[in-house]
Write a protein that holds these residues in place. Structure first.
Motif, PDB file in Angstrom:
ATOM      1  N   ASP A 108       0.824  -1.207   0.000  1.00 36.98           N
ATOM      2  CA  ASP A 108       0.000   0.000   0.000  1.00 36.98           C
ATOM      3  C   ASP A 108       0.860   1.260   0.000  1.00 36.98           C
ATOM      4  O   ASP A 108       0.429   2.293  -0.534  1.00 36.98           O
ATOM      5  CB  ASP A 108      -0.969  -0.006   1.170  1.00 36.98           C
ATOM      6  CG  ASP A 108      -0.284  -0.016   2.527  1.00 36.98           C
ATOM      7  OD1 ASP A 108      -0.920   0.386   3.516  1.00 36.98           O
ATOM      8  OD2 ASP A 108       0.890  -0.423   2.595  1.00 36.98           O
ATOM      9  N   LYS A 109       2.047   1.191   0.541  1.00 32.91           N
ATOM     10  CA  LYS A 109       2.903   2.375   0.613  1.00 32.91           C
ATOM     11  C   LYS A 109       3.449   2.782  -0.762  1.00 32.91           C
ATOM     12  O   LYS A 109       3.942   3.892  -0.931  1.00 32.91           O
ATOM     13  CB  LYS A 109       4.050   2.139   1.589  1.00 32.91           C
ATOM     14  CG  LYS A 109       3.582   1.967   3.032  1.00 32.91           C
ATOM     15  CD  LYS A 109       4.720   1.690   3.959  1.00 32.91           C
ATOM     16  CE  LYS A 109       4.241   1.629   5.408  1.00 32.91           C
ATOM     17  NZ  LYS A 109       3.175   0.621   5.595  1.00 32.91           N
ATOM     18  N   ALA A 110       3.355   1.893  -1.730  1.00 32.17           N
ATOM     19  CA  ALA A 110       3.866   2.189  -3.061  1.00 32.17           C
ATOM     20  C   ALA A 110       2.835   2.871  -3.952  1.00 32.17           C
ATOM     21  O   ALA A 110       3.177   3.350  -5.026  1.00 32.17           O
ATOM     22  CB  ALA A 110       4.364   0.915  -3.737  1.00 32.17           C
ATOM     23  N   TYR A 111       1.603   2.924  -3.514  1.00 27.58           N
ATOM     24  CA  TYR A 111       0.572   3.579  -4.310  1.00 27.58           C
ATOM     25  C   TYR A 111       0.728   5.101  -4.228  1.00 27.58           C
ATOM     26  O   TYR A 111       1.124   5.638  -3.192  1.00 27.58           O
ATOM     27  CB  TYR A 111      -0.816   3.156  -3.848  1.00 27.58           C
ATOM     28  CG  TYR A 111      -1.192   1.769  -4.324  1.00 27.58           C
ATOM     29  CD1 TYR A 111      -0.645   0.633  -3.741  1.00 27.58           C
ATOM     30  CD2 TYR A 111      -2.093   1.591  -5.375  1.00 27.58           C
ATOM     31  CE1 TYR A 111      -0.972  -0.633  -4.179  1.00 27.58           C
ATOM     32  CE2 TYR A 111      -2.440   0.323  -5.823  1.00 27.58           C
ATOM     33  CZ  TYR A 111      -1.875  -0.783  -5.220  1.00 27.58           C
ATOM     34  OH  TYR A 111      -2.207  -2.043  -5.663  1.00 27.58           O
ATOM     35  N   ASP A 112       0.392   5.756  -5.314  1.00 31.39           N
ATOM     36  CA  ASP A 112       0.668   7.190  -5.436  1.00 31.39           C
ATOM     37  C   ASP A 112      -0.495   8.076  -4.999  1.00 31.39           C
ATOM     38  O   ASP A 112      -0.276   9.176  -4.486  1.00 31.39           O
ATOM     39  CB  ASP A 112       1.023   7.515  -6.881  1.00 31.39           C
ATOM     40  CG  ASP A 112       2.220   6.713  -7.366  1.00 31.39           C
ATOM     41  OD1 ASP A 112       2.054   5.837  -8.237  1.00 31.39           O
ATOM     42  OD2 ASP A 112       3.323   6.972  -6.844  1.00 31.39           O
ATOM     43  N   TYR A 113      -1.699   7.640  -5.223  1.00 29.23           N
ATOM     44  CA  TYR A 113      -2.873   8.444  -4.901  1.00 29.23           C
ATOM     45  C   TYR A 113      -3.940   7.558  -4.267  1.00 29.23           C
ATOM     46  O   TYR A 113      -4.080   6.390  -4.637  1.00 29.23           O
ATOM     47  CB  TYR A 113      -3.437   9.121  -6.155  1.00 29.23           C
ATOM     48  CG  TYR A 113      -2.473  10.058  -6.820  1.00 29.23           C
ATOM     49  CD1 TYR A 113      -1.704   9.643  -7.906  1.00 29.23           C
ATOM     50  CD2 TYR A 113      -2.320  11.370  -6.369  1.00 29.23           C
ATOM     51  CE1 TYR A 113      -0.800  10.490  -8.513  1.00 29.23           C
ATOM     52  CE2 TYR A 113      -1.422  12.230  -6.979  1.00 29.23           C
ATOM     53  CZ  TYR A 113      -0.669  11.779  -8.043  1.00 29.23           C
ATOM     54  OH  TYR A 113       0.225  12.636  -8.639  1.00 29.23           O
ATOM     55  N   TRP A 114      -4.704   8.178  -3.367  1.00 26.70           N
ATOM     56  CA  TRP A 114      -5.746   7.465  -2.629  1.00 26.70           C
ATOM     57  C   TRP A 114      -7.038   8.254  -2.623  1.00 26.70           C
ATOM     58  O   TRP A 114      -7.029   9.488  -2.598  1.00 26.70           O
ATOM     59  CB  TRP A 114      -5.305   7.257  -1.169  1.00 26.70           C
ATOM     60  CG  TRP A 114      -4.207   6.252  -1.024  1.00 26.70           C
ATOM     61  CD1 TRP A 114      -2.869   6.461  -1.198  1.00 26.70           C
ATOM     62  CD2 TRP A 114      -4.355   4.874  -0.694  1.00 26.70           C
ATOM     63  NE1 TRP A 114      -2.186   5.285  -0.994  1.00 26.70           N
ATOM     64  CE2 TRP A 114      -3.060   4.300  -0.681  1.00 26.70           C
ATOM     65  CE3 TRP A 114      -5.452   4.062  -0.407  1.00 26.70           C
ATOM     66  CZ2 TRP A 114      -2.848   2.956  -0.388  1.00 26.70           C
ATOM     67  CZ3 TRP A 114      -5.229   2.726  -0.114  1.00 26.70           C
ATOM     68  CH2 TRP A 114      -3.946   2.189  -0.104  1.00 26.70           C
ATOM     69  N   GLY A 115      -8.140   7.514  -2.604  1.00 27.08           N
ATOM     70  CA  GLY A 115      -9.424   8.140  -2.360  1.00 27.08           C
ATOM     71  C   GLY A 115      -9.660   8.296  -0.864  1.00 27.08           C
ATOM     72  O   GLY A 115      -8.854   7.857  -0.045  1.00 27.08           O
ATOM     73  N   GLN A 116     -10.785   8.886  -0.533  1.00 30.54           N
ATOM     74  CA  GLN A 116     -11.082   9.168   0.865  1.00 30.54           C
ATOM     75  C   GLN A 116     -11.705   7.977   1.576  1.00 30.54           C
ATOM     76  O   GLN A 116     -11.756   7.940   2.809  1.00 30.54           O
ATOM     77  CB  GLN A 116     -12.018  10.382   0.982  1.00 30.54           C
ATOM     78  CG  GLN A 116     -13.499  10.080   0.776  1.00 30.54           C
ATOM     79  CD  GLN A 116     -13.855   9.774  -0.663  1.00 30.54           C
ATOM     80  OE1 GLN A 116     -13.068   9.934  -1.584  1.00 30.54           O
ATOM     81  NE2 GLN A 116     -15.090   9.317  -0.870  1.00 30.54           N
ATOM     82  N   GLY A 117     -12.174   7.003   0.810  1.00 33.53           N
ATOM     83  CA  GLY A 117     -12.743   5.798   1.398  1.00 33.53           C
ATOM     84  C   GLY A 117     -14.252   5.831   1.490  1.00 33.53           C
ATOM     85  O   GLY A 117     -14.872   6.901   1.530  1.00 33.53           O
ATOM     86  N   THR A 118     -14.850   4.659   1.503  1.00 37.19           N
ATOM     87  CA  THR A 118     -16.289   4.516   1.654  1.00 37.19           C
ATOM     88  C   THR A 118     -16.562   3.372   2.625  1.00 37.19           C
ATOM     89  O   THR A 118     -15.910   2.324   2.577  1.00 37.19           O
ATOM     90  CB  THR A 118     -16.969   4.280   0.293  1.00 37.19           C
ATOM     91  OG1 THR A 118     -18.389   4.278   0.454  1.00 37.19           O
ATOM     92  CG2 THR A 118     -16.545   2.960  -0.349  1.00 37.19           C
ATOM     93  N   GLN A 119     -17.507   3.588   3.517  1.00 39.59           N
ATOM     94  CA  GLN A 119     -17.788   2.611   4.566  1.00 39.59           C
ATOM     95  C   GLN A 119     -18.672   1.488   4.041  1.00 39.59           C
ATOM     96  O   GLN A 119     -19.707   1.738   3.405  1.00 39.59           O
ATOM     97  CB  GLN A 119     -18.495   3.294   5.745  1.00 39.59           C
ATOM     98  CG  GLN A 119     -18.900   2.352   6.863  1.00 39.59           C
ATOM     99  CD  GLN A 119     -17.713   1.799   7.630  1.00 39.59           C
ATOM    100  OE1 GLN A 119     -16.805   2.548   7.997  1.00 39.59           O
ATOM    101  NE2 GLN A 119     -17.715   0.495   7.892  1.00 39.59           N
TER     102      GLN A 119
END
Length: 128
Positions: A112-123
């Motif tokens: 996961d640390k190698a990913y460049d961009y992330w969304g805010q997440g959904t429950q």
């Protein structure tokens, strides 16, 4: 600058289904591996699924293989996670992530640390 926005989370009974979407903006999506991760309260973030840039290769955690399906539509810059036969243990915040600049190699999509961009997440909450 890439932006990722998840949708489709919610409350579902055990055995039910949900389809998550992750819409991307920016120029990198069509050339990127896309991943889904989840984090339950008090637990580490864990890999769920990933798909390479052209959708040919997909990867799954053992805990979801056979129940979840990842797919993508590069024309609309969206990656999907179809989740069937949901269990209470699937309850978590689900986030999508974009992998573009990192190194390739065996199991690169797991980090996961190698990913460049992330969304805010959904429950996602699965009741028993």
């Amino acid at each position: 600058q890439e932006r990722l926005e998840e949708s489709g989370g919610g409350l579902v009974q055990a055995g039910g289904s949900l389809r998550l979407s992750c819409a991307a903006s920016g120029p990198l999506f069509s050339g990127s591996t896309m991943g889904w991760f989840r984090q339950a309260p008090g637990k580490e973030r864990e890999f769920v699924a990933a798909i390479n840039w052209d959708g040919i290769s997909t990867f799954y955690a053992d805990s979801v293989r056979g129940r979840f399906t990842i797919s993508r539509d590069n024309a609309v810059k969206t990656v999907f996670l179809q989740m069937n036969s949901l269990k209470p243990t699937d309850t978590a915040v689900y986030s999508c992530a974009l992998y573009y600049y990192g190194p390739s190699g065996d199991n690169y999509y797991l980090n996961d640390k190698a990913y460049d961009y992330w969304g805010q997440g959904t429950q996602v909450t699965v009741s028993s």
